[in-house]
Scaffold this active site. Structure first.
Site, PDB file in Angstrom:
ATOM      1  N   ALA A 230     -14.035  -7.745  -9.266  1.00 51.50           N
ATOM      2  CA  ALA A 230     -13.629  -8.861 -10.125  1.00 51.50           C
ATOM      3  C   ALA A 230     -14.888  -9.647 -10.453  1.00 51.50           C
ATOM      4  O   ALA A 230     -15.900  -9.524  -9.758  1.00 51.50           O
ATOM      5  CB  ALA A 230     -12.630  -9.737  -9.380  1.00 51.50           C
TER       6      ALA A 230
ATOM      7  N   GLU B 113     -14.811  -7.891  -0.164  1.00 52.48           N
ATOM      8  CA  GLU B 113     -14.298  -9.246  -0.407  1.00 52.48           C
ATOM      9  C   GLU B 113     -14.449 -10.200   0.771  1.00 52.48           C
ATOM     10  O   GLU B 113     -14.745 -11.381   0.582  1.00 52.48           O
ATOM     11  CB  GLU B 113     -12.809  -9.187  -0.811  1.00 52.48           C
ATOM     12  CG  GLU B 113     -12.570  -8.716  -2.232  1.00 52.48           C
ATOM     13  CD  GLU B 113     -12.398  -7.215  -2.352  1.00 52.48           C
ATOM     14  OE1 GLU B 113     -12.818  -6.478  -1.425  1.00 52.48           O
ATOM     15  OE2 GLU B 113     -11.841  -6.768  -3.377  1.00 52.48           O
TER      16      GLU B 113
ATOM     17  N   GLY C  17     -12.434  -5.302  -6.757  1.00 52.73           N
ATOM     18  CA  GLY C  17     -11.401  -5.064  -7.775  1.00 52.73           C
ATOM     19  C   GLY C  17     -11.612  -3.745  -8.513  1.00 52.73           C
ATOM     20  O   GLY C  17     -10.659  -3.155  -9.018  1.00 52.73           O
TER      21      GLY C  17
ATOM     22  N   GLU D 192      -9.965  -1.267  -6.440  1.00 54.17           N
ATOM     23  CA  GLU D 192      -8.514  -1.464  -6.582  1.00 54.17           C
ATOM     24  C   GLU D 192      -8.009  -0.904  -7.911  1.00 54.17           C
ATOM     25  O   GLU D 192      -6.916  -0.331  -7.984  1.00 54.17           O
ATOM     26  CB  GLU D 192      -8.187  -2.954  -6.459  1.00 54.17           C
ATOM     27  CG  GLU D 192      -8.504  -3.484  -5.066  1.00 54.17           C
ATOM     28  CD  GLU D 192      -8.328  -4.976  -4.936  1.00 54.17           C
ATOM     29  OE1 GLU D 192      -8.878  -5.719  -5.771  1.00 54.17           O
ATOM     30  OE2 GLU D 192      -7.645  -5.400  -3.999  1.00 54.17           O
TER      31      GLU D 192
HETATM   32  N1  CO8 Z   1     -19.069 -10.203 -10.714  1.00 53.54           N
HETATM   33  C1  CO8 Z   1     -19.916 -10.776 -11.587  1.00 53.54           C
HETATM   34  N2  CO8 Z   1     -21.154 -10.305 -11.851  1.00 53.54           N
HETATM   35  C2  CO8 Z   1     -21.539  -9.186 -11.214  1.00 53.54           C
HETATM   36  C3  CO8 Z   1     -20.708  -8.524 -10.291  1.00 53.54           C
HETATM   37  C4  CO8 Z   1     -19.414  -9.069 -10.045  1.00 53.54           C
HETATM   38  N3  CO8 Z   1     -18.542  -8.493  -9.224  1.00 53.54           N
HETATM   39  N4  CO8 Z   1     -21.377  -7.453  -9.815  1.00 53.54           N
HETATM   40  C5  CO8 Z   1     -22.567  -7.443 -10.416  1.00 53.54           C
HETATM   41  N5  CO8 Z   1     -22.676  -8.490 -11.265  1.00 53.54           N
HETATM   42  C6  CO8 Z   1     -23.803  -8.829 -12.126  1.00 53.54           C
HETATM   43  C7  CO8 Z   1     -24.970  -9.416 -11.351  1.00 53.54           C
HETATM   44  O1  CO8 Z   1     -24.766 -10.783 -11.101  1.00 53.54           O
HETATM   45  C8  CO8 Z   1     -26.114  -9.135 -12.276  1.00 53.54           C
HETATM   46  O2  CO8 Z   1     -26.073 -10.078 -13.324  1.00 53.54           O
HETATM   47  P1  CO8 Z   1     -27.435 -10.802 -13.797  1.00 53.54           P
HETATM   48  O3  CO8 Z   1     -28.329  -9.675 -14.248  1.00 53.54           O
HETATM   49  O4  CO8 Z   1     -27.016 -11.704 -14.907  1.00 53.54           O
HETATM   50  O5  CO8 Z   1     -27.983 -11.498 -12.602  1.00 53.54           O
HETATM   51  C9  CO8 Z   1     -25.751  -7.788 -12.893  1.00 53.54           C
HETATM   52  O6  CO8 Z   1     -24.344  -7.654 -12.706  1.00 53.54           O
HETATM   53  C10 CO8 Z   1     -26.429  -6.623 -12.222  1.00 53.54           C
HETATM   54  O7  CO8 Z   1     -26.137  -6.693 -10.832  1.00 53.54           O
HETATM   55  P2  CO8 Z   1     -27.276  -6.646  -9.708  1.00 53.54           P
HETATM   56  O8  CO8 Z   1     -28.572  -7.183 -10.234  1.00 53.54           O
HETATM   57  O9  CO8 Z   1     -26.730  -7.298  -8.489  1.00 53.54           O
HETATM   58  O10 CO8 Z   1     -27.416  -5.071  -9.504  1.00 53.54           O
HETATM   59  P3  CO8 Z   1     -27.883  -4.307  -8.193  1.00 53.54           P
HETATM   60  O11 CO8 Z   1     -28.050  -2.885  -8.591  1.00 53.54           O
HETATM   61  O12 CO8 Z   1     -29.047  -4.998  -7.562  1.00 53.54           O
HETATM   62  O13 CO8 Z   1     -26.678  -4.448  -7.166  1.00 53.54           O
HETATM   63  C11 CO8 Z   1     -24.333  -4.380  -6.493  1.00 53.54           C
HETATM   64  C12 CO8 Z   1     -25.446  -3.821  -7.437  1.00 53.54           C
HETATM   65  C13 CO8 Z   1     -24.646  -3.995  -5.059  1.00 53.54           C
HETATM   66  C14 CO8 Z   1     -23.030  -3.749  -6.956  1.00 53.54           C
HETATM   67  C15 CO8 Z   1     -24.274  -5.926  -6.629  1.00 53.54           C
HETATM   68  O14 CO8 Z   1     -24.254  -6.281  -8.002  1.00 53.54           O
HETATM   69  C16 CO8 Z   1     -23.077  -6.537  -5.973  1.00 53.54           C
HETATM   70  O15 CO8 Z   1     -23.061  -6.665  -4.762  1.00 53.54           O
HETATM   71  N6  CO8 Z   1     -22.067  -6.951  -6.783  1.00 53.54           N
HETATM   72  C17 CO8 Z   1     -20.879  -7.633  -6.283  1.00 53.54           C
HETATM   73  C18 CO8 Z   1     -19.963  -6.664  -5.561  1.00 53.54           C
HETATM   74  C19 CO8 Z   1     -18.769  -7.420  -4.998  1.00 53.54           C
HETATM   75  O16 CO8 Z   1     -18.892  -8.247  -4.122  1.00 53.54           O
HETATM   76  N7  CO8 Z   1     -17.581  -7.110  -5.536  1.00 53.54           N
HETATM   77  C20 CO8 Z   1     -16.344  -7.748  -5.120  1.00 53.54           C
HETATM   78  C21 CO8 Z   1     -16.049  -8.895  -6.021  1.00 53.54           C
HETATM   79  S1  CO8 Z   1     -14.631  -9.822  -5.503  1.00 53.54           S
HETATM   80  C22 CO8 Z   1     -13.311  -8.889  -5.978  1.00 53.54           C
HETATM   81  O17 CO8 Z   1     -13.431  -7.842  -6.573  1.00 53.54           O
HETATM   82  C23 CO8 Z   1     -11.967  -9.448  -5.622  1.00 53.54           C
HETATM   83  C24 CO8 Z   1     -10.833  -8.701  -6.294  1.00 53.54           C
HETATM   84  C25 CO8 Z   1      -9.600  -9.535  -6.182  1.00 53.54           C
HETATM   85  C26 CO8 Z   1      -8.441  -9.031  -7.083  1.00 53.54           C
HETATM   86  C27 CO8 Z   1      -8.605  -9.315  -8.542  1.00 53.54           C
HETATM   87  C28 CO8 Z   1      -8.434 -10.742  -8.887  1.00 53.54           C
HETATM   88  C29 CO8 Z   1      -8.489 -11.048 -10.370  1.00 53.54           C
END
Ligand code: CO8
Length: 255
Positions: free
Chosen positions: A63, A129, A106, A109
């Site tokens: 998400a 999460e 998400g 999911e």
């Molecule tokens: N949300 C928003 N932005 C994101 C997300 C995300 N989940 N994942 C990546 N991005 C963005 C980064 O902020 C970055 O943006 P910017 O360049 O503007 O800073 C861009 O994407 C590229 O990401 P990274 O630079 O971090 O790329 P890396 O290759 O270094 O890392 C990762 C990749 C490991 C995947 C890392 O981006 C990461 O950890 N992302 C978050 C993963 C995460 O925690 N996901 C769970 C989110 S919570 C969730 O899904 C709850 C679901 C609940 C049900 C649905 C409800 C509506």
């Protein structure tokens, strides 16, 4: 720019999540576009299989964390934001996830809500999460536990450990692991096979398999038997059975 791209290939439509700069984070606008595209495709009798894919680097990284941070719990509840994901369950057209790269939170999911997951060998599955102070909220605890069992679901959710494609396959999340160089083409070939079979039978078969996870065995068997009886009343069953007897390829019409 569209957050979801559609590409029709015969009876298969490839739906591509198109927010690469944010690793296909599932923002509200993206989910709205996705749900409305899927509903439209599901209503189109010419569409016999839907392939849902992301980019090489990410199916979806979860998400949108920035959005989640801006919402209060009561706002999420009042806006029925997560409930909107239920629309995925109502899609009857076979829905196949083709996963390459990150498939987290998400995103995982979303893949689990599909009928079938095909994964590139680069795919990485996880539910991070609780590291953000929240929990999986769109089926992560439920579908992961059903697909992979309690032990692995607890491990993945409580430690945040990521699963490789091969681990996800051996755990039962993923049906096939595909080479990184050809994952999308190979996934399209699988969906073409699915699209070639009798559409109503495909839908009823998938619904029947889903019943296995939601009902006692006797009720599931009853549902399966009645679905078989229903398929026997279709033109496509007559065509499929006759084609076998006449040693020719069947021509299914979806009726
Ligand atoms: N949300 C928003 N932005 C994101 C997300 C995300 N989940 N994942 C990546 N991005 C963005 C980064 O902020 C970055 O943006 P910017 O360049 O503007 O800073 C861009 O994407 C590229 O990401 P990274 O630079 O971090 O790329 P890396 O290759 O270094 O890392 C990762 C990749 C490991 C995947 C890392 O981006 C990461 O950890 N992302 C978050 C993963 C995460 O925690 N996901 C769970 C989110 S919570 C969730 O899904 C709850 C679901 C609940 C049900 C649905 C409800 C509506």
């Amino acid at each position: 720019m569209a957050l979801v791209l559609l590409e029709r290939e015969g009876a298969v439509v490839v739906v591509t999540l198109n927010r690469p700069e944010k690793l296909n984070a599932l923002s509200e606008p993206l989910m709205t576009e996705l749900v409305s595209a899927l509903e439209e495709l599901d209503a189109d009798p010419e569409v016999r299989c839907i392939l849902l894919a992301g980019s090489d680097k990410a199916f979806a990284a979860g998400a949108d964390v920035a959005e989640l941070a801006a919402f209060s719990g009561p706002e999420l509840y009042a806006g029925r934001r997560v409930e909107r994901w239920d629309a995925l369950r109502r899609v009857r057209t076979p829905l196949v996830a083709a996963v390459s790269g990150f498939c987290l939170g998400g995103g995982c999911e979303l893949a689990l809500a599909c009928d079938l997951i095909l994964a590139s060998e680069t795919a990485v599955f996880g539910q991070p999460e609780t590291g953000l102070g929240i929990i999986p909220g769109a089926g992560g605890t439920q579908r992961l536990a059903r697909a992979a069992g309690k032990a692995l679901a607890m491990d993945v959710v409580l430690t945040g450990r990521r699963l490789s494609a091969e681990e996800a396959r051996s755990a039962g999340l993923v049906a096939r692991v595909l080479p990184a160089a050809s994952w999308l083409a190979d996934a399209k070939a699988v969906t073409a096979e699915i699209a070639a079979k009798a559409p109503l039978a495909q839908r009823l078969a998938a619904e029947s398999i889903d019943r296995a996870f939601e009902s006692p065995l006797t009720a599931g068997l009853d549902y399966e038997r009645r679905s078989l009886e229903l398929t026997l009343a279709t033109d496509d069953a007559q065509e499929g059975l006759q084609a076998f007897l006449e040693k020719r390829e069947p021509r299914f019409r979806g009726s």
